[in-house]
Design an enzyme around this catalytic site. Structure first.
Site, PDB file in Angstrom:
ATOM      1  N   ASP A  49     -16.778  16.927   0.268  1.00  0.00           N
ATOM      2  CA  ASP A  49     -15.754  17.055  -0.775  1.00  0.00           C
ATOM      3  C   ASP A  49     -16.247  17.970  -1.894  1.00  0.00           C
ATOM      4  OD1 ASP A  49     -13.371  16.609  -2.070  1.00  0.00           O
ATOM      5  OD2 ASP A  49     -13.906  14.609  -2.792  1.00  0.00           O
ATOM      6  N   ASN A  66      -4.405  15.965   5.084  1.00  0.00           N
ATOM      7  CA  ASN A  66      -4.627  17.316   4.540  1.00  0.00           C
ATOM      8  C   ASN A  66      -3.469  18.285   4.835  1.00  0.00           C
ATOM      9  OD1 ASN A  66      -8.248  17.265   5.003  1.00  0.00           O
ATOM     10  ND2 ASN A  66      -7.059  16.853   3.159  1.00  0.00           N
ATOM     11  N   ARG A  82     -14.844   7.124  -2.766  1.00  0.00           N
ATOM     12  CA  ARG A  82     -13.840   6.450  -1.941  1.00  0.00           C
ATOM     13  C   ARG A  82     -13.994   6.922  -0.501  1.00  0.00           C
ATOM     14  NH1 ARG A  82     -10.806   9.509  -5.613  1.00  0.00           N
ATOM     15  NH2 ARG A  82     -10.375  11.559  -4.750  1.00  0.00           N
TER      16      ARG A  82
HETATM   17  C1  FPP Z   1     -12.599  18.759   0.686  1.00  0.00           C
HETATM   18  O1  FPP Z   1     -12.768  19.518  -0.489  1.00  0.00           O
HETATM   19  C2  FPP Z   1     -12.827  19.617   1.835  1.00  0.00           C
HETATM   20  C3  FPP Z   1     -11.942  19.817   2.843  1.00  0.00           C
HETATM   21  C4  FPP Z   1     -10.614  19.176   2.920  1.00  0.00           C
HETATM   22  C5  FPP Z   1     -12.261  20.719   3.937  1.00  0.00           C
HETATM   23  C6  FPP Z   1     -13.655  20.636   4.395  1.00  0.00           C
HETATM   24  C7  FPP Z   1     -13.992  21.771   5.247  1.00  0.00           C
HETATM   25  C8  FPP Z   1     -15.174  22.432   5.215  1.00  0.00           C
HETATM   26  C9  FPP Z   1     -16.312  22.042   4.383  1.00  0.00           C
HETATM   27  C10 FPP Z   1     -15.415  23.534   6.124  1.00  0.00           C
HETATM   28  C11 FPP Z   1     -15.384  22.993   7.508  1.00  0.00           C
HETATM   29  C12 FPP Z   1     -15.987  23.870   8.446  1.00  0.00           C
HETATM   30  C13 FPP Z   1     -15.672  23.861   9.735  1.00  0.00           C
HETATM   31  C14 FPP Z   1     -16.544  24.565  10.642  1.00  0.00           C
HETATM   32  C15 FPP Z   1     -14.480  23.215  10.311  1.00  0.00           C
HETATM   33  P1  FPP Z   1     -11.514  19.692  -1.448  1.00  0.00           P
HETATM   34  O2  FPP Z   1     -10.793  20.919  -1.049  1.00  0.00           O
HETATM   35  O3  FPP Z   1     -10.687  18.442  -1.438  1.00  0.00           O
HETATM   36  O4  FPP Z   1     -12.226  19.885  -2.833  1.00  0.00           O
HETATM   37  P2  FPP Z   1     -11.691  19.405  -4.250  1.00  0.00           P
HETATM   38  O5  FPP Z   1     -11.664  17.900  -4.213  1.00  0.00           O
HETATM   39  O6  FPP Z   1     -12.712  19.947  -5.200  1.00  0.00           O
HETATM   40  O7  FPP Z   1     -10.328  20.007  -4.433  1.00  0.00           O
END
Ligand code: FPP
Length: 249
Positions: A24, A72, A201
């Site tokens: 995250d 998502n 969480r």
């Molecule tokens: C949450 O951060 C992250 C995600 C929903 C996507 C996670 C994906 C990656 C780390 C890359 C995955 C790589 C592969 C190879 C599939 P957020 O966007 O919710 O962050 P925020 O809470 O700061 O908005």
């Protein structure tokens, strides 16, 4: 003892077999740099490579990464489509290294709900790495635990309705065998669950499987997570006293 040269963190031999991570903080990482949110996901993908190598060299057997949840899809269209392309880029550039390291790719979640090109990339990576025996790199993709539990319930109800099993045959083992993590066998339950970015969480991740997992949270945003932070999380795990409901001998 396993030592990390840069940090001098020393770990004992109690390496968690299964580590699950809620990655995250990508969006916040990017926004703090006045960059689009997807720049955080791109950087996050590079961190996945680093942590895969670190986990495999420490002797972790299963690394489960929450890459895209069933919730998502509610994100803006352009972000969703970027996230759907990430596995394609990731596998295009990283599969040879995964093969070299003996890492086997697997997916937990509803692959059939992903765009065709993403499904193709994922299925290709799964078959190209099928001979890996060192570690399973398990992506939770289009995964949601309530969805998984709903499908499991439906499947067991159907088995009862078909006369294949009697209700008394339903026990914890049967439930585990009907979950999307069943292919992991005895390793299906994470020993350690890490969540980055300061949020504390579970967000619909592996609700059945984490019944006795050790939960470790860090304020570090996923794009800033590195081998050292990973070792710190494992160090924290090694301080825990796991009793599984029993008492200390
Ligand atoms: C949450 O951060 C992250 C995600 C929903 C996507 C996670 C994906 C990656 C780390 C890359 C995955 C790589 C592969 C190879 C599939 P957020 O966007 O919710 O962050 P925020 O809470 O700061 O908005």
């Amino acid at each position: 003892m396993k030592a990390n040269q840069q940090s001098k963190i020393t770990l004992n031999e109690n390496i968690p077999n299964h580590v699950a991570i809620i990655m995250d903080g990508n969006g916040r990482w990017a926004q703090r740099r006045f960059m689009p949110r997807v720049a955080g996901h791109k950087r996050g993908m590079e961190v996945v490579k680093t942590i895969t190598k670190a986990a495999s060299s420490l002797g972790v057997k299963v690394l489960t990464l929450y890459a895209f949840s069933t919730e998502n899809w509610k994100r803006p269209q352009d972000e969703v489509s970027f996230l759907m392309k990430l596995p394609i880029t990731f596998f295009d550039t990283f599969v040879p290294e995964l093969i070299e390291q003996g890492v086997r790719v697997k997916v937990t979640g509803n692959i059939e709900g992903l765009p065709q090109a993403t499904q193709d990339a994922v299925n290709r990576a799964i078959s190209d790495t099928a001979h890996g025996t060192k570690m399973i790199l398990n992506f939770a993709l289009n995964y949601g635990s309530r969805d998984e539990l709903t499908q499991m319930t439906r499947s067991i109800a159907q088995q009862v309705a078909n006369g294949e099993i009697v209700p008394e045959a339903i026990d914890e083992q049967l439930i585990a065998r009907n979950l999307q993590t069943s292919f992991l066998g005895d390793l299906a339950d994470p020993d350690l669950l890490i969540r980055t970015s300061g949020e504390e969480r579970i967000s619909n991740f592996l609700l059945w499987q984490i019944a006795y997992s050790e939960l470790v949270f860090t304020d570090t945003l996923w794009p800033d997570f590195n081998e050292q932070t990973f070792m710190e999380m494992i160090k924290e795990y090694q301080k825990r006293d796991r009793r599984f409901g029993a008492i200390k001998k």
